[in-house]
Design an enzyme around this catalytic site. Structure first.
Site, short mmCIF file in Angstrom:
data_model
loop_
_atom_site.label_atom_id
_atom_site.label_comp_id
_atom_site.label_asym_id
_atom_site.label_seq_id
_atom_site.Cartn_x
_atom_site.Cartn_y
_atom_site.Cartn_z
N CYS A 32 1.27 -1.14 -0.01
CA CYS A 32 0.35 -0.10 0.24
C CYS A 32 0.70 1.17 0.13
O CYS A 32 1.89 1.42 -0.20
CB CYS A 32 -1.04 0.16 1.24
SG CYS A 32 -2.05 -1.45 1.57
N ARG A 91 1.65 1.97 -6.46
CA ARG A 91 1.83 0.90 -4.42
C ARG A 91 0.75 -0.16 -4.85
O ARG A 91 0.91 -0.90 -4.24
CB ARG A 91 2.60 1.66 -3.51
CG ARG A 91 3.62 2.66 -4.28
CD ARG A 91 3.70 3.07 -3.14
NE ARG A 91 4.12 2.19 -1.17
CZ ARG A 91 5.58 1.17 -1.46
NH1 ARG A 91 6.28 2.14 -1.81
NH2 ARG A 91 6.04 0.72 0.11
N TRP A 145 -3.52 -1.48 -1.60
CA TRP A 145 -3.30 -2.76 -2.11
C TRP A 145 -3.69 -3.70 -1.19
O TRP A 145 -3.34 -4.76 -0.43
CB TRP A 145 -1.43 -3.55 -3.00
CG TRP A 145 -2.40 -4.27 -3.68
CD1 TRP A 145 -2.77 -4.00 -5.12
CD2 TRP A 145 -1.38 -5.62 -3.39
NE1 TRP A 145 -2.19 -5.91 -5.97
CE2 TRP A 145 -1.18 -6.90 -4.84
CE3 TRP A 145 -0.56 -6.33 -2.46
CZ2 TRP A 145 -0.86 -7.74 -5.09
CZ3 TRP A 145 -0.10 -6.90 -3.10
CH2 TRP A 145 0.24 -8.16 -4.13
N ASN A 175 1.06 -0.03 6.01
CA ASN A 175 1.12 -0.61 4.80
C ASN A 175 1.99 -1.97 5.31
O ASN A 175 3.22 -1.79 5.59
CB ASN A 175 2.31 0.45 3.93
CG ASN A 175 2.74 -0.74 3.04
OD1 ASN A 175 2.73 -1.57 2.14
ND2 ASN A 175 4.14 -0.23 2.45
N GLY A 176 1.23 -2.48 4.83
CA GLY A 176 1.99 -4.45 6.19
C GLY A 176 1.52 -5.65 6.22
O GLY A 176 -0.26 -5.07 5.42
N GLU A 228 10.93 -12.39 -20.56
CA GLU A 228 10.44 -11.38 -20.39
C GLU A 228 9.34 -10.43 -20.50
O GLU A 228 8.12 -9.91 -20.22
CB GLU A 228 11.86 -10.23 -19.68
CG GLU A 228 11.20 -8.70 -19.50
CD GLU A 228 10.99 -8.97 -17.86
OE1 GLU A 228 10.26 -7.48 -18.06
OE2 GLU A 228 10.54 -9.52 -17.53
N LYS A 274 5.27 -9.35 -19.30
CA LYS A 274 5.32 -7.89 -19.97
C LYS A 274 3.61 -8.73 -20.72
O LYS A 274 3.32 -7.44 -20.44
CB LYS A 274 6.42 -7.15 -20.76
CG LYS A 274 7.43 -7.08 -20.30
CD LYS A 274 6.90 -5.69 -19.81
CE LYS A 274 7.44 -5.60 -17.89
NZ LYS A 274 8.12 -6.15 -17.19
N GLU A 329 1.64 -9.10 -17.52
CA GLU A 329 1.28 -8.52 -16.63
C GLU A 329 0.38 -7.00 -16.95
O GLU A 329 -0.54 -6.53 -16.47
CB GLU A 329 2.33 -7.57 -16.20
CG GLU A 329 2.99 -8.12 -15.14
CD GLU A 329 4.73 -7.65 -14.87
OE1 GLU A 329 5.33 -7.00 -14.00
OE2 GLU A 329 5.49 -6.91 -16.44
N HIS A 356 10.24 -30.87 -25.92
CA HIS A 356 9.72 -31.80 -25.31
C HIS A 356 8.57 -31.66 -24.52
O HIS A 356 8.21 -31.79 -23.42
CB HIS A 356 10.73 -31.86 -24.18
CG HIS A 356 12.22 -32.32 -24.46
ND1 HIS A 356 12.54 -33.43 -25.23
CD2 HIS A 356 12.87 -31.12 -24.62
CE1 HIS A 356 13.69 -33.35 -25.68
NE2 HIS A 356 14.16 -31.94 -25.38
N LYS A 410 3.79 -2.48 -7.59
CA LYS A 410 4.19 -2.27 -8.24
C LYS A 410 5.99 -3.38 -7.39
O LYS A 410 6.95 -3.53 -7.86
CB LYS A 410 5.17 -0.71 -7.95
CG LYS A 410 6.64 -0.02 -8.48
CD LYS A 410 6.27 -0.30 -9.72
CE LYS A 410 8.01 -0.23 -10.52
NZ LYS A 410 8.10 -0.73 -12.07
C1 BG6 Z 1 6.42 -6.81 -8.68
C2 BG6 Z 1 6.63 -5.66 -10.14
O1 BG6 Z 1 5.32 -6.74 -7.61
O2 BG6 Z 1 7.52 -7.18 -8.34
C3 BG6 Z 1 7.27 -6.29 -11.69
O3 BG6 Z 1 4.55 -5.94 -11.04
C4 BG6 Z 1 8.54 -6.41 -10.46
O4 BG6 Z 1 7.66 -5.30 -11.88
C5 BG6 Z 1 8.42 -7.40 -9.24
O5 BG6 Z 1 9.51 -7.32 -11.10
C6 BG6 Z 1 9.62 -7.55 -8.27
O6 BG6 Z 1 10.30 -6.34 -8.03
P1 BG6 Z 1 11.87 -5.73 -7.32
O7 BG6 Z 1 11.22 -3.65 -7.13
O8 BG6 Z 1 12.16 -6.59 -6.04
O9 BG6 Z 1 12.36 -5.46 -8.51
#
Ligand code: BG6
Length: 685
Positions: free
Chosen positions: A2, A33, A99, A126-127, A556, A560, A563, A579, A680
């Site tokens: 959060c 966040r 969140w 937050n936590g 990756e 993307k 995500e 395989h 994030k």
């Molecule tokens: C996720 C993010 O929560 O955490 C990703 O949405 C990120 O984009 C992943 O790669 C790891 O986060 P960080 O800050 O440890 O690189």
């Protein structure tokens, strides 16, 4: 994770409307966040009842994005006839964007959470409080009733419990706000950053943290008597009585537009804002309440630090979305990542790399039994892209660990290992816990992060800051390419002592110098990727095949697309195709094959032939001018990218896939910067 925020104006006359705008803006800056619900608390009008001396805290909470909270606050203010022009010389307000972890997004599960009727204590958090159920049982036994499904609600109720109990036992002798919070901390387990507001302590705020990030920002007021010339003495800024504005925030994004003078709050510190003063107290686990008297905590003196970021970094500029901005910023972010670290060499000096944060540990790293890369999500993929080059230049075995899996298995880590923690935010809980695990096993712990004051940056023995600048889009883009470049530079530094690899190292240093230009070139594929997105926007699924350096690119690229565009996509090691995955191939399923020139090229050519043999619907990424080698009959779509050193090619190859994911998301009408259900960085396990 959060975002928590607070604003206290001290002897700075401020209208209620402005206080609201400062809170809403703080939440907008922290929205990346967590963005499923939010809330604020401000003071009400003075009661007409002469016996009620202090103002009752008002609480506004709403489900959905910040803008829906803004709308509901102004509507409700209108309904209750709240005077928005009323001005306050002192006022304390708190705010939160959520969140969800415990309890679905809804007003009653949003923060601030309250101690009950009258809002005697309010908390934004937050936590995660891991022992909340036990605490809840105790508080219910003491007559408290709970309204939400959150873990957080136990905190304000515990504060009221402590306050009432202590006041009784101390015969009403006043207990300070921070003493109440310290006692509450004694009962809490888990990760948290908290800000408390209370009607018992008007115009005061108390914040504390353990595990989750929290900063204090101090803005000296120009109204101050010192003829407006700012005071540079931190002691002055934190001392009582002087007009100032104070801000608590989960990170720097919500502070930089107000001030650059910040205090990074450490674990187990309690920060009390009272009468314009800032006192920092250290929570001592060993000191407990004795005979009903709460312990007197030790106070801590700490200097303020100055933020090295500009407001522009947290704005979109001429871009529609932060993700789009951050993709197009990569030539600049890569340049800042390498600034002052690449040595061009000359007649008597070889081209090389200087990483100040690592140089004293290079000998130890070279003697390591293993180098273990540890991370989550995109950061893990960046380490995977860097692994082959690290193995090649360091000559040390390199293993990969997803942080959560390492913790689940309690995998072997020993004192001869070098554990490298890769994290953009530097706050991801799994990576942080893996760091504690590796430290407890005696490994040398190296941090690679993009956030100076982050926990991983502070807790690792040495490391490298990737300097990619603020990354706000939840899907990581520019941090990924800067992480790969930092690990390539790390490999060059570790391998700096071997003559045999000198020519290779010099070629890579040259490649690094030229990389921003090559990225500028590949960004020109933006329109082409938009066209490809139009072609794929209604697809259900997408496969991406890669190998060697570009196995990571496949993972990756697929991540993307998953995500942000919410389309199922899978990155697959091409060598594994026969395989299993080959079974999926038909004339409808779109397949991207990464086949740029490197040692694995011929193998990728045969993968393409096998996919063609099954009428696969191919999109092949190849080196510029090599289309005929991968698609002789011109039947498949080709993405031609600039050729660079093989170990740097993943930096180039990911850009078209970042652009594809971006355009797919826009065309499919999904939220680019705040994708569904993501955050994030996840600061809770
Ligand atoms: C996720 C993010 O929560 O955490 C990703 O949405 C990120 O984009 C992943 O790669 C790891 O986060 P960080 O800050 O440890 O690189």
């Amino acid at each position: 994770m959060c975002g928590i925020f607070a604003y206290l104006n001290y002897n700075v006359k401020t209208e209620r409307r402005h206080i609201l705008e400062v809170l809403f803006n703080g939440l907008r800056r922290l929205e990346y966040r967590g963005y499923d619900s939010s809330g604020i608390s401000i003071d009400s009008d003075l009661s007409s009842d002469p016996d009620v001396k202090s103002r009752q805290p008002l609480v506004f909470r709403q489900e959905g994005k910040i803008e829906s909270l803004v709308r509901s606050v102004y509507q409700e203010a209108n309904t209750i006839d709240l005077n928005l022009e009323e001005s306050f010389s002192v006022h304390a307000a708190i705010a939160h964007t959520r969140w969800a972890t415990h309890g679905v997004p809804s007003p009653r599960n949003s923060h601030p959470q309250s101690s009950g009727a009258g809002n005697e204590f309010l908390v934004v958090h937050n936590g995660i409080i891991t022992n909340y159920e036990v605490l809840k049982e105790t508080l219910v036994r003491h007559g408290f009733t709970f309204e939400s499904d959150t873990d957080t609600e136990v905190i304000p109720k515990l504060a009221k419990f402590v306050f009432d109990k202590t006041n009784d036992e101390q015969g009403g002798q006043a207990v300070t706000f921070s003493q109440v919070v310290l006692e509450v901390m004694r009962h809490l387990e888990g990760a948290y950053a908290l800000i408390f507001k209370s009607s018992h302590y008007p115009n005061e705020l108390v914040a504390c943290k353990r595990g989750s990030p929290l900063l204090l920002g101090i803005k000296e007021s120009t109204q101050d008597v010192n003829n407006g010339t700012p005071f540079h003495d931190d002691k002055f800024l934190t001392s009582k009585g002087h007009p100032k504005e104070l801000f608590f925030s989960s990170d720097t994004h919500a502070l930089v537009e107000h001030t650059k003078k910040v205090l990074v709050i450490e674990d187990d510190e309690v920060v009390h804002l009272k009468d314009g003063g800032v006192s920092i107290l250290k929570f001592d686990h060993h000191k407990a309440e004795k005979h009903g008297r709460l312990p007197r905590p030790a106070s801590v003196q700490r200097a303020l630090s100055v933020l090295e970021m500009e407001v522009e970094q947290i704005k979109k500029g001429n871009y529609e979305h932060f993700m789009q901005k951050e993709i197009h910023e990569q030539p600049e972010s890569l340049t800042t990542t390498m600034r002052g670290r690449l040595i061009r060499g000359g007649s008597c000096k070889a081209k090389s790399v200087l990483l100040g944060g690592l140089k004293d540990r290079l000998k130890t790293i070279r003697r390591s039994r293993r180098i273990v890369f540890i991370g989550c999500g995109t950061s893990y993929n960046a380490a995977l892209a860097a692994r082959p080059f690290m193995e090649e230049l360091s000559g040390v075995p390199v293993t990969m660990e997803l942080a959560s899996d390492l913790l689940d298995r309690e995998g072997p880590i020993c004192r001869e290992d070098t554990a490298v923690f890769v994290s953009q935010s530097g706050e991801t809980a799994d990576t942080l816990h893996a760091l504690e695990y590796a430290q407890n096993n005696g490994a040398l712990c190296v941090g690679i992060t993009n956030t100076v004051s982050s926990a991983i940056a502070r807790k690792t023995e040495c490391g490298v800051h990737i300097n990619a600048g603020c990354e706000i889009g939840v899907a990581s883009t520019k941090a990924y390419t800067s992480q790969i470049v930092v690990m390539a530079m790390m490999a060059l530094a570790i391998g700096d002592d071997t003559i045999s690899s000198q020519a290779r190292r010099e070629a890579v240093v040259d490649g690094l110098f030229d990389l921003p230009n090559k990225v500028r070139e590949v960004l020109k594929l933006d329109d082409e990727m938009k066209d490809l997105a139009k072609l794929l926007m209604d697809e259900q699924s997408l496969l991406v095949f890669g190998r060697g350096y570009n196995y990571a690119t496949a993972l990756e690229g697929a991540l993307k697309v998953k995500e942000v565009s919410l389309m199922h996509s899978e990155g697959i090691l091409a060598g594994e195709m026969k395989h299993g995955p080959l079974a999926l191939v038909d004339e409808t399923l779109p397949i991207i094959v990464i086949a740029t020139h490197d040692a694995c090229f011929s193998k990728q050519q045969s993968v393409i032939q096998q996919l063609h043999a099954r009428k696969g619907r191919l999109i092949v990424m190849c080196s510029k001018g090599k289309a005929s080698l991968v698609c002789p009959n011109g039947t498949c779509r080709v993405i031609e990218v600039p050729q660079v050193e093989d170990c740097l090619q993943p930096v180039i190859n990911i850009v078209p896939l970042q652009l594809l994911a971006y355009h797919l998301t826009v065309l499919r009408g999904y939220n680019v910067d705040q994708p569904r259900n993501l955050a994030k960085s996840v600061t809770t396990q």
